[in-house]
Design a protein around this motif. Structure first.
Motif, short mmCIF file in Angstrom:
data_model
loop_
_atom_site.label_atom_id
_atom_site.label_comp_id
_atom_site.label_asym_id
_atom_site.label_seq_id
_atom_site.Cartn_x
_atom_site.Cartn_y
_atom_site.Cartn_z
N ALA A 75 10.49 21.53 -7.58
CA ALA A 75 9.45 21.66 -6.54
C ALA A 75 8.05 21.68 -7.12
CB ALA A 75 9.70 22.93 -5.72
N ASP A 76 7.88 22.17 -8.36
CA ASP A 76 6.55 22.25 -8.95
C ASP A 76 6.25 21.06 -9.88
OD1 ASP A 76 8.38 22.95 -10.86
OD2 ASP A 76 7.23 24.64 -11.66
N LEU A 77 7.10 20.02 -9.82
CA LEU A 77 6.87 18.82 -10.62
C LEU A 77 6.34 17.71 -9.72
CD1 LEU A 77 10.14 18.82 -12.76
CD2 LEU A 77 7.88 19.69 -13.40
N PRO A 78 5.45 16.86 -10.24
CA PRO A 78 4.92 15.77 -9.41
C PRO A 78 6.01 14.80 -9.01
CG PRO A 78 4.29 15.49 -11.70
CD PRO A 78 4.89 16.86 -11.59
N SER A 79 5.92 14.31 -7.79
CA SER A 79 6.92 13.37 -7.28
C SER A 79 6.75 12.02 -7.94
CB SER A 79 6.77 13.21 -5.76
OG SER A 79 7.62 12.21 -5.28
N GLU A 80 7.88 11.41 -8.34
CA GLU A 80 7.83 10.09 -8.95
C GLU A 80 7.81 8.99 -7.90
OE1 GLU A 80 9.98 10.56 -13.20
OE2 GLU A 80 11.30 10.24 -11.51
N VAL A 81 8.21 9.33 -6.68
CA VAL A 81 8.26 8.32 -5.63
C VAL A 81 6.86 7.86 -5.24
CG1 VAL A 81 9.02 7.88 -3.25
CG2 VAL A 81 10.42 9.27 -4.75
N SER A 82 5.83 8.74 -5.46
CA SER A 82 4.49 8.41 -5.06
C SER A 82 3.94 7.18 -5.78
CB SER A 82 3.56 9.59 -5.31
OG SER A 82 3.56 9.94 -6.69
N SER A 83 4.48 6.88 -6.99
CA SER A 83 4.01 5.74 -7.75
C SER A 83 4.72 4.44 -7.38
CB SER A 83 4.19 5.99 -9.26
OG SER A 83 5.57 6.14 -9.56
N VAL A 84 5.70 4.53 -6.49
CA VAL A 84 6.44 3.34 -6.09
C VAL A 84 5.60 2.53 -5.10
CG1 VAL A 84 8.49 2.51 -4.89
CG2 VAL A 84 8.66 4.47 -6.42
N PRO A 85 5.45 1.23 -5.32
CA PRO A 85 4.67 0.41 -4.38
C PRO A 85 5.26 0.49 -2.98
CG PRO A 85 5.13 -0.80 -6.40
CD PRO A 85 5.94 0.46 -6.47
N LYS A 86 4.39 0.67 -1.97
CA LYS A 86 4.86 0.80 -0.60
C LYS A 86 5.08 -0.55 0.07
CE LYS A 86 2.63 5.30 0.09
NZ LYS A 86 1.67 6.09 0.91
N GLU A 87 4.31 -1.56 -0.34
CA GLU A 87 4.46 -2.88 0.27
C GLU A 87 5.63 -3.63 -0.36
OE1 GLU A 87 2.76 -4.03 2.83
OE2 GLU A 87 1.69 -2.11 2.93
N PRO A 88 6.37 -4.41 0.43
CA PRO A 88 7.47 -5.20 -0.12
C PRO A 88 6.96 -6.21 -1.15
CG PRO A 88 7.59 -5.11 2.28
CD PRO A 88 6.27 -4.55 1.89
N LEU A 89 7.75 -6.45 -2.18
CA LEU A 89 7.43 -7.47 -3.17
C LEU A 89 8.06 -8.78 -2.73
CD1 LEU A 89 6.46 -8.43 -5.99
CD2 LEU A 89 8.67 -7.64 -6.87
N VAL A 90 7.27 -9.86 -2.68
CA VAL A 90 7.75 -11.17 -2.27
C VAL A 90 7.69 -12.12 -3.47
CG1 VAL A 90 7.47 -13.12 -0.70
CG2 VAL A 90 6.98 -10.78 0.10
N ILE A 91 8.83 -12.70 -3.82
CA ILE A 91 8.93 -13.65 -4.93
C ILE A 91 9.30 -15.02 -4.35
CG2 ILE A 91 10.12 -14.25 -7.07
CD1 ILE A 91 8.46 -11.79 -7.37
N LYS A 92 8.51 -16.04 -4.71
CA LYS A 92 8.76 -17.40 -4.22
C LYS A 92 8.95 -18.35 -5.39
CE LYS A 92 6.14 -16.74 0.08
NZ LYS A 92 5.04 -17.25 0.94
N TRP A 104 8.48 -3.67 -14.88
CA TRP A 104 7.67 -3.87 -13.69
C TRP A 104 8.03 -2.78 -12.68
CZ3 TRP A 104 10.57 -5.80 -9.29
CH2 TRP A 104 11.87 -6.25 -9.61
N GLN A 105 7.08 -2.49 -11.81
CA GLN A 105 7.30 -1.46 -10.79
C GLN A 105 8.17 -2.02 -9.67
OE1 GLN A 105 3.33 0.00 -9.67
NE2 GLN A 105 3.91 1.94 -10.62
N VAL A 106 9.22 -1.32 -9.37
CA VAL A 106 10.17 -1.78 -8.36
C VAL A 106 9.89 -1.08 -7.03
CG1 VAL A 106 12.60 -1.96 -7.74
CG2 VAL A 106 11.91 -2.13 -10.13
N PRO A 107 9.56 -1.83 -6.00
CA PRO A 107 9.36 -1.22 -4.67
C PRO A 107 10.70 -1.01 -3.98
CG PRO A 107 8.96 -3.56 -4.54
CD PRO A 107 9.28 -3.27 -5.98
N ALA A 108 10.65 -0.34 -2.84
CA ALA A 108 11.89 -0.08 -2.10
C ALA A 108 12.46 -1.34 -1.46
CB ALA A 108 11.65 0.98 -1.03
N LYS A 109 11.60 -2.36 -1.24
CA LYS A 109 12.08 -3.60 -0.63
C LYS A 109 11.52 -4.81 -1.38
CE LYS A 109 12.56 -6.27 3.63
NZ LYS A 109 12.36 -6.32 5.10
N ILE A 110 12.39 -5.78 -1.60
CA ILE A 110 12.01 -7.02 -2.27
C ILE A 110 12.57 -8.19 -1.47
CG2 ILE A 110 12.15 -8.38 -4.40
CD1 ILE A 110 12.76 -5.73 -5.86
N VAL A 111 11.77 -9.24 -1.31
CA VAL A 111 12.21 -10.47 -0.66
C VAL A 111 12.04 -11.61 -1.67
CG1 VAL A 111 11.97 -12.01 1.31
CG2 VAL A 111 11.45 -9.58 1.57
#
Length: 211
Positions: A75-92, A104-111
């Motif tokens: 509870a007194d440690l900084p959250s690691e989730v805060s550094s996760v990118p919020k926007e989806p990563l799109v690879i074309k 590389w930073q992995v977001p919760a959603k990738i397309v």
């Protein structure tokens, strides 16, 4: 005084609806204990905990039974989730192809779209603490290849294999504290491959680590 859990049992016997159990009373899993152990070890390496604090918290984490036992340990440690990118990563893939590899930073959603040249997502060197990764892939003409570390697993039942098909070569054993990769989308003409590193990729990674 009658304990709350016995009151719930009596309520069930008399036909009364039981009171909802709070999150703190719920039992934790082995994976959740291991995730906290990993977080505590990392915090000690960062200098946030001394060895005495680390030993005490590790003992409590390994013997934790409920969320009430486990949650206060970080509870007194900084959250690691805060550094996760919020926007989806799109690879074309486009005409010449696209690759996301290394650290590389992995977001919760990738397309990922294979395009004409194909697309490759390599997770083997990432430091990801997400419980799940939502991966939407569209093989198109060039196909999409997904490489995940040993100990990660993928759920591919939502995939439409299309003409190119789906090749799921991932082992079913998931290590504690690793994310579940939920794969959806369509294989298209080029298909989709989900696998662990091959022998050539493993040798290349070892050479890079030795430099």
């Amino acid at each position: 005084m009658i304990a709350p859990r016995f009151l719930r049992i009596i309520g069930c016997m008399t036909g009364e609806l039981p009171e909802p159990v709070s999150r703190n009373e719920l039992r934790v899993s082995h994976a959740e204990r291991e995730a906290v152990v990993e977080r505590l070890s990392k915090a000690a390496a960062e200098g946030r905990l001394d060895l005495t604090e680390l030993d005490a918290r590790l003992d409590r984490a390994l013997t934790a039974r409920t969320y009430a036992d486990l949650t206060p340990l970080t509870a007194d440690l900084p959250s690691e989730v805060s550094s996760v990118p919020k926007e989806p990563l799109v690879i074309k893939g486009g005409l010449s192809g696209a690759t996301r590899a290394g650290y590389w930073q992995v977001p919760a959603k990738i397309v990922a779209y294979g395009g004409m040249g194909g697309a490759k997502l390599d997770f083997t060197q990432v430091d990801c603490h997400l419980p799940e990764i939502e991966l939407e892939v569209h093989g198109q003409a060039g196909g999409v290849t997904v490489v995940i570390p040993d100990g990660w697993v993928a759920e591919t039942s939502a995939m439409d294999p299309g003409l190119g098909g789906l090749k799921d070569k991932v082992t079913p054993t998931r290590l504690p504290g690793t994310p579940l990769v939920r794969v959806s989308g369509t294989g298209g003409p080029g298909g989709v491959v989900v696998r662990h590193s091959n022998s050539w990729e493993r040798r290349k990674l070892r050479r890079n680590q030795q430099r």
